[in-house]
Design a protein around this motif. Structure first.
Motif, PDB file in Angstrom:
ATOM      1  N   LEU A  27       3.376  -4.964   8.030  1.00 24.42           N
ATOM      2  CA  LEU A  27       3.130  -3.848   6.969  1.00 24.42           C
ATOM      3  C   LEU A  27       3.802  -4.138   5.976  1.00 24.42           C
ATOM      4  O   LEU A  27       4.765  -4.703   6.292  1.00 24.42           O
ATOM      5  N   ALA A  70       0.594  -1.033   0.528  1.00 27.10           N
ATOM      6  CA  ALA A  70       0.165  -0.234   0.074  1.00 27.10           C
ATOM      7  C   ALA A  70       0.989   1.458   0.071  1.00 27.10           C
ATOM      8  O   ALA A  70       2.291   1.261   0.336  1.00 27.10           O
ATOM      9  N   ARG A  84       7.129   6.523  10.869  1.00 28.68           N
ATOM     10  CA  ARG A  84       5.416   6.732  11.553  1.00 28.68           C
ATOM     11  C   ARG A  84       4.555   5.894  11.676  1.00 28.68           C
ATOM     12  O   ARG A  84       3.625   5.762  12.536  1.00 28.68           O
ATOM     13  N   GLU A  85       4.513   5.030  10.780  1.00 38.19           N
ATOM     14  CA  GLU A  85       3.883   3.808  10.304  1.00 38.19           C
ATOM     15  C   GLU A  85       4.408   2.875  11.316  1.00 38.19           C
ATOM     16  O   GLU A  85       2.268   2.532  11.662  1.00 38.19           O
ATOM     17  N   VAL A 111       8.677   8.635   7.294  1.00 37.71           N
ATOM     18  CA  VAL A 111       7.064   7.761   6.534  1.00 37.71           C
ATOM     19  C   VAL A 111       7.081   6.659   7.924  1.00 37.71           C
ATOM     20  O   VAL A 111       6.665   5.937   8.290  1.00 37.71           O
ATOM     21  N   GLN A 112       8.267   5.371   7.397  1.00 34.32           N
ATOM     22  CA  GLN A 112       8.447   4.085   7.600  1.00 34.32           C
ATOM     23  C   GLN A 112       8.303   4.293   9.823  1.00 34.32           C
ATOM     24  O   GLN A 112       7.536   3.325   9.871  1.00 34.32           O
ATOM     25  N   ILE A 120       4.298  -1.643   2.845  1.00 37.23           N
ATOM     26  CA  ILE A 120       3.776  -0.038   2.145  1.00 37.23           C
ATOM     27  C   ILE A 120       5.168   0.498   1.729  1.00 37.23           C
ATOM     28  O   ILE A 120       5.818  -0.197   1.279  1.00 37.23           O
ATOM     29  N   LYS A 131       2.143   3.423  14.571  1.00 37.12           N
ATOM     30  CA  LYS A 131       0.870   3.910  14.841  1.00 37.12           C
ATOM     31  C   LYS A 131       0.779   2.025  15.247  1.00 37.12           C
ATOM     32  O   LYS A 131      -0.177   1.473  16.372  1.00 37.12           O
ATOM     33  N   MET A 183       6.384   4.017   0.608  1.00 40.90           N
ATOM     34  CA  MET A 183       6.076   5.437   0.371  1.00 40.90           C
ATOM     35  C   MET A 183       7.165   6.385  -0.306  1.00 40.90           C
ATOM     36  O   MET A 183       8.286   6.611  -0.139  1.00 40.90           O
ATOM     37  N   ALA A 193       2.235   4.587   1.234  1.00 39.47           N
ATOM     38  CA  ALA A 193       2.205   5.536   2.860  1.00 39.47           C
ATOM     39  C   ALA A 193       2.673   7.087   2.720  1.00 39.47           C
ATOM     40  O   ALA A 193       3.629   7.557   1.345  1.00 39.47           O
ATOM     41  N   ASP A 194       1.903   7.959   3.670  1.00 39.47           N
ATOM     42  CA  ASP A 194       2.640   9.589   3.076  1.00 39.47           C
ATOM     43  C   ASP A 194       2.902  10.140   4.004  1.00 39.47           C
ATOM     44  O   ASP A 194       2.146  10.032   5.442  1.00 39.47           O
ATOM     45  N   GLY A 195       3.870  11.249   3.811  1.00 35.54           N
ATOM     46  CA  GLY A 195       3.993  11.474   5.609  1.00 35.54           C
ATOM     47  C   GLY A 195       4.436  13.134   5.140  1.00 35.54           C
ATOM     48  O   GLY A 195       4.949  13.262   4.360  1.00 35.54           O
TER      49      GLY A 195
END
Ligand SMILES: [Zn+2]
Length: 339
Positions: free
Chosen positions: A182, A121, A173-174, A170-171, A184, A177, A186, A123-125
């Protein structure tokens, strides 16, 4: 009153379809010498005991004619109908000029598309990041010598804020969570304090990937990246992994593909080696997992990252990275039909 009924029926059957018939209607019924005005004038001849009833009927008729006018006016707002001016609406329309996607966007979309087929997927940051998410959490503590390789720009108001040097923030931050597994990618813009030249810029684009789950191994990493380069450069592409060092992965490797210009013989693009470095990768360092609150004894994962500009230069035969950000439409228009 009989007459008013007759007028109403007449109006209902009127073929008002264009500006001219609408204007004819307005003059006939609503003009200063029109029927509505004339009927109003009749009021004085109506016997007193009938004035109230006639007045009501008259008012309704006036509203009716005005409402009809408004309705037709909206319908004919675009001017005369096609048929009225002898236009053939079955003819093809005037062509609209086609825009073009930026070559970096074309390459980024292609990369995302390949990884999405493997279940990754997007992911953004943020591009303005704090020190922790860009450096410290990635096993690059303050005064770590590897920070020198990624000098960047800082925000004056707050020395803790900087422009991210990679999309690895972003890694972090993901992972913070805490929703695992995961898988993803980015993509995004990153910044480095570097001299601008034909080969490097102070900002460019990256795409990174992260796969984190139980029992993820280096074999998974290799297979994922094999799949990527085969989809990107063709089934017969030759690749090699070279051991490397990154603070945030262990073990780490760099992946090369056979030079697409000279096919391994050696040329100026590949600096006579026959190989082109396309990405860095490795198994996520246990310290990085710990920094994000993930148990490194339970979870393992791999990460990789690559620039988007360099493969775009190669694919389209562009010789200057500065062209990407100069907004020269003569350059951009050349990608109108590119995919
Ligand atoms: Zn070469």
């Amino acid at each position: 009153m009989q007459q008013i009924e007759t007028y109403k029926q007449e109006i209902e059957q009127l073929p008002v379809t264009d500006a001219k018939s609408l204007e004819d209607y307005r003059i006939k019924f609503l003009g200063t010498k029109g029927i509505v005005k004339a009927l109003m004038g009749e009021m004085k001849n109506v016997p007193n005991d009938q004035k109230k009833v006639f007045g009501q009927v008259m008012n309704e008729f006036k509203q009716f004619t005005e409402a009809k006018y408004e309705q037709w006016r909206e319908n004919t707002a675009d001017g005369p109908s096609a048929a009225a001016v002898g236009m053939d609406i079955s003819l093809p329309g005037d062509p609209l000029p086609l825009g073009s996607r930026h070559p970096v966007s074309l390459m980024r979309n292609k990369m995302i598309e390949i990884f999405s087929r493997l279940g990754f997927a997007v992911a953004d940051g943020p591009e303005i990041e704090d020190d922790f998410h860009n450096f410290t959490a990635l096993n690059l503590p303050e005064h770590h010598p590897a920070r020198d390789m990624q000098d960047t720009f800082y925000v004056q108001q707050n020395p803790d804020w900087l422009l991210r040097t990679h999309t690895s923030n972003v890694q972090i931050r993901e992972m913070q969570k805490g929703k695992l597994p995961l898988r993803i990618v980015m993509p995004g813009r990153v910044y480095r304090n570097e001299t601008i030249s034909a080969r490097s810029h102070c900002f460019f684009h990256q795409i990174e990937g992260l796969y984190l789950d139980e029992n993820v191994s280096f074999a998974d990493l290799k297979q994922t990246l094999y799949f990527f380069v085969q989809e990107m450069y063709g089934k017969n592409i030759k690749v090699r992994f070279r051991p490397s060092y990154f603070p945030f992965t262990e073990p780490s490797a760099e992946m090369d593909i056979e030079c697409q210009i000279c096919h391994g013989k050696g040329c100026s693009i590949c600096k006579r080696t026959g190989w082109l470095e396309i990405l860095g990768c490795g198994m996520v360092h246990p310290n990085v997992l710990t920094n994000c609150g993930i148990d490194p004894n339970k979870y393992t994962g791999f990460a990789f990252g690559m620039g988007i500009e360099r493969p775009t230069l190669l694919k389209y035969g562009i010789n200057d990275i500065r062209l990407f950000s100069e907004n020269d439409v003569r350059f951009l228009r050349q990608f109108t039909s590119a995919v």
